[in-house]
Design a protein around this motif. Structure first.
Motif, PDB file in Angstrom:
ATOM      1  N   UNK A 142      -2.192  -4.677  10.762  1.00  0.00           N
ATOM      2  CA  UNK A 142      -2.776  -5.439   9.354  1.00  0.00           C
ATOM      3  C   UNK A 142      -1.601  -5.972   8.656  1.00  0.00           C
ATOM      4  N   UNK A 143      -0.585  -5.337   8.819  1.00  0.00           N
ATOM      5  CA  UNK A 143       0.699  -5.781   7.792  1.00  0.00           C
ATOM      6  C   UNK A 143       1.005  -7.393   8.025  1.00  0.00           C
ATOM      7  N   UNK A 144       0.461  -8.062   9.377  1.00  0.00           N
ATOM      8  CA  UNK A 144       0.945  -9.233   9.099  1.00  0.00           C
ATOM      9  C   UNK A 144      -0.380 -10.279   8.932  1.00  0.00           C
ATOM     10  N   UNK A 145      -1.507  -9.681   8.609  1.00  0.00           N
ATOM     11  CA  UNK A 145      -2.726 -10.546   8.469  1.00  0.00           C
ATOM     12  C   UNK A 145      -2.959 -10.607   6.922  1.00  0.00           C
TER      13      UNK A 145
ATOM     14  N   UNK B   5       0.215   3.685   6.026  1.00  0.00           N
ATOM     15  CA  UNK B   5       1.676   3.392   5.504  1.00  0.00           C
ATOM     16  C   UNK B   5       1.655   1.939   5.144  1.00  0.00           C
ATOM     17  N   UNK B   6       1.011   0.902   5.568  1.00  0.00           N
ATOM     18  CA  UNK B   6       1.115  -0.491   4.922  1.00  0.00           C
ATOM     19  C   UNK B   6       0.129  -0.326   3.703  1.00  0.00           C
TER      20      UNK B   6
ATOM     21  N   UNK C 242       4.845   7.599   2.316  1.00  0.00           N
ATOM     22  CA  UNK C 242       4.914   6.439   1.409  1.00  0.00           C
ATOM     23  C   UNK C 242       3.718   6.735   0.426  1.00  0.00           C
ATOM     24  N   UNK C 243       2.571   7.170   0.996  1.00  0.00           N
ATOM     25  CA  UNK C 243       1.080   7.210   0.168  1.00  0.00           C
ATOM     26  C   UNK C 243       1.292   8.343  -0.771  1.00  0.00           C
ATOM     27  N   UNK C 244       2.208   9.533  -0.494  1.00  0.00           N
ATOM     28  CA  UNK C 244       2.396  10.622  -1.281  1.00  0.00           C
ATOM     29  C   UNK C 244       3.167  10.155  -2.459  1.00  0.00           C
TER      30      UNK C 244
END
Length: 428
Positions: A192-195, A233-234, A269-271
């Motif tokens: 999903x990072x590239x969309x 993470x994204x 990353x979310x934390x």
């Protein structure tokens, strides 16, 4: 000598006539009585449903199949090779036929209607674009294969770049389409990072013109995507954390927003994104006070437990925000899962206090290691601060329990009782 006279003819005829009339009367009477008795016992026959001619039914079914098959073939041909006007008419027919049956939807996908419909989503004509989106929603209904074909055909790359021109009906339909294919995205290796899907959804969530139904569809889509660790993470770096924290204050959207935050919090990353947000921990502590939303309480406690687990700084922030009384209340009155999580956080506060104050029960002094200079004034201030927190938590907790049990009343006696109590009376 007298001669006997013959009976008169008129007398014999009269006798015969009366006899005949009497017999006829009794015959009619018997018939009348018989008919009357039969009428009383008569029951109308039940209506017997005429048997349906199976041949006629089969013929009608074959005719219907033939009709929609002919219509579909004509529509597919126009969709591939017709003009734009013919394509729009063909898409209308396909949308109408797709609503009726799952088997037809699968047949349409096998005939290759999905790629041209996906291409039509990228059209600059809003009406044409909207028609294609509506048809794809119908085709995705109940068919995972059709959803996967839409992803393969590049539906995410066809999402409009200029999102500001979309009205509420358009946003709601796009959100519904993305929700339909989000399960296929979660099960595939699609990145999903590239969309455009994440900026697209964030725009809908952050827009003041989008309805709560549109936001609900977007939140469900994000939850499906965040269930994949790489996607979580994204998402954590996309700026969605702040939006989700704001939505968590809306009771209509809070549960799903908190569930997504829970998925993001398990990643490093979310934390970090949660720890750096100014609304943490206050917003989560506020949610824990919602007695009418037990599921939200459980999710908020879960996120706070993750944040407090390894970070002394976060525990200090929580203590300053007044989390201890809230945790005590949840530990006593919450659901079993919320109680377990609240008690876990309280145990960490207790352990931290014991490490600072020392293990014995007499006058509390801090542990002093050899060669480590300690300011006695700071130790004394720490004692006073911790004692103040303990007294406030006990007072509020006991006041809440008494108020709920006996109604609103004078709490001055409770206050004096708590002030005279020691820290040993904590329930954890």
């Amino acid at each position: 000598m007298s001669v006997p006279q013959a009976p008169k003819r008129s007398d014999s005829l009269t006798s015969w006539f009366f006899t005949y009339t009497k017999l006829r009367f009794f015959s009619r009477m018997r018939r009348f009585l018989h008919l009357k008795a039969a009428k009383k016992q008569y029951k109308p026959p039940e209506k017997v449903e005429k048997p349906v001619d199976t041949d006629i039914r089969a013929e009608a079914s074959m005719r219907e199949e033939s009709d929609w098959g002919v219509t579909l073939q004509r529509s597919v041909k126009r969709l591939h090779f017709g003009s734009w006007e013919e394509k729009e008419v063909a898409v209308e027919d396909i949308k109408r036929l797709a609503k009726e049956d799952l088997k037809r939807r699968k047949t349409m996908a096998e005939l290759g209607v999905i790629p041209p419909l996906v291409a039509m989503v990228g059209s600059e004509v809003v009406a044409r674009q909207r028609l294609a989106v509506q048809t794809l929603i119908e085709l995705a209904n109940g068919s995972f294969k059709n959803k996967a074909l839409m992803v393969e055909a590049g539906i995410l790359s066809k999402l409009p770049e200029n999102k500001a021109v979309l009205g509420e009906p358009d946003m709601q339909e796009f959100a519904q389409l993305l929700l339909s294919i989000s399960a296929a995205l979660a099960d595939s290796q699609f990145s999903v990072s590239s969309s455009r899907i994440i900026p697209f959804i964030i725009h809908f969530l952050d827009s003041s013109s989008s309805s709560i139904q549109t936001k609900d569809s977007c939140l469900t889509t994000l939850y499906n995507l965040s269930s994949v660790l790489d996607n979580a993470t994204t998402l954590a770096t996309s700026g969605v954390v702040n939006i989700l924290l704001r939505l968590s204050s809306l009771k209509e959207a809070s549960e799903k927003a908190l569930a997504i935050l829970g998925n993001l919090a398990v990643t490093l990353t979310g934390e970090k994104a949660l720890e750096s947000d100014q609304m943490v921990p206050d917003r989560l502590i506020e949610v824990m006070t919602w007695d009418d939303r037990p599921k939200c309480q459980e999710l908020a406690a879960y996120i706070l437990m993750i944040l407090a687990h390894r970070s002394s700084l976060q525990r200090q922030k929580m203590a300053k925000a007044g989390i201890v009384p809230v945790l005590l209340e949840v530990a006593l009155l919450g659901t079993p899962l919320a109680q377990k999580r609240a008690l876990k956080i309280l145990q960490w506060f207790k352990n931290e206090r014991q490490m600072k104050m020392g293990p014995h029960s007499g006058p509390q002094v801090g542990r002093i290691s050899i060669g480590s200079p300690v300011n006695p004034r700071e130790v004394d201030q720490g004692k006073k601060l911790m004692m103040k927190i303990v007294k406030q938590s006990l007072y509020k907790n006991m006041e809440t329990i008494t108020r709920r049990a006996n109604g609103e009343g004078d709490s001055s006696k409770l206050k004096s009782l708590v002030i005279s109590s020691s820290s040993k009376s904590l329930p954890y």
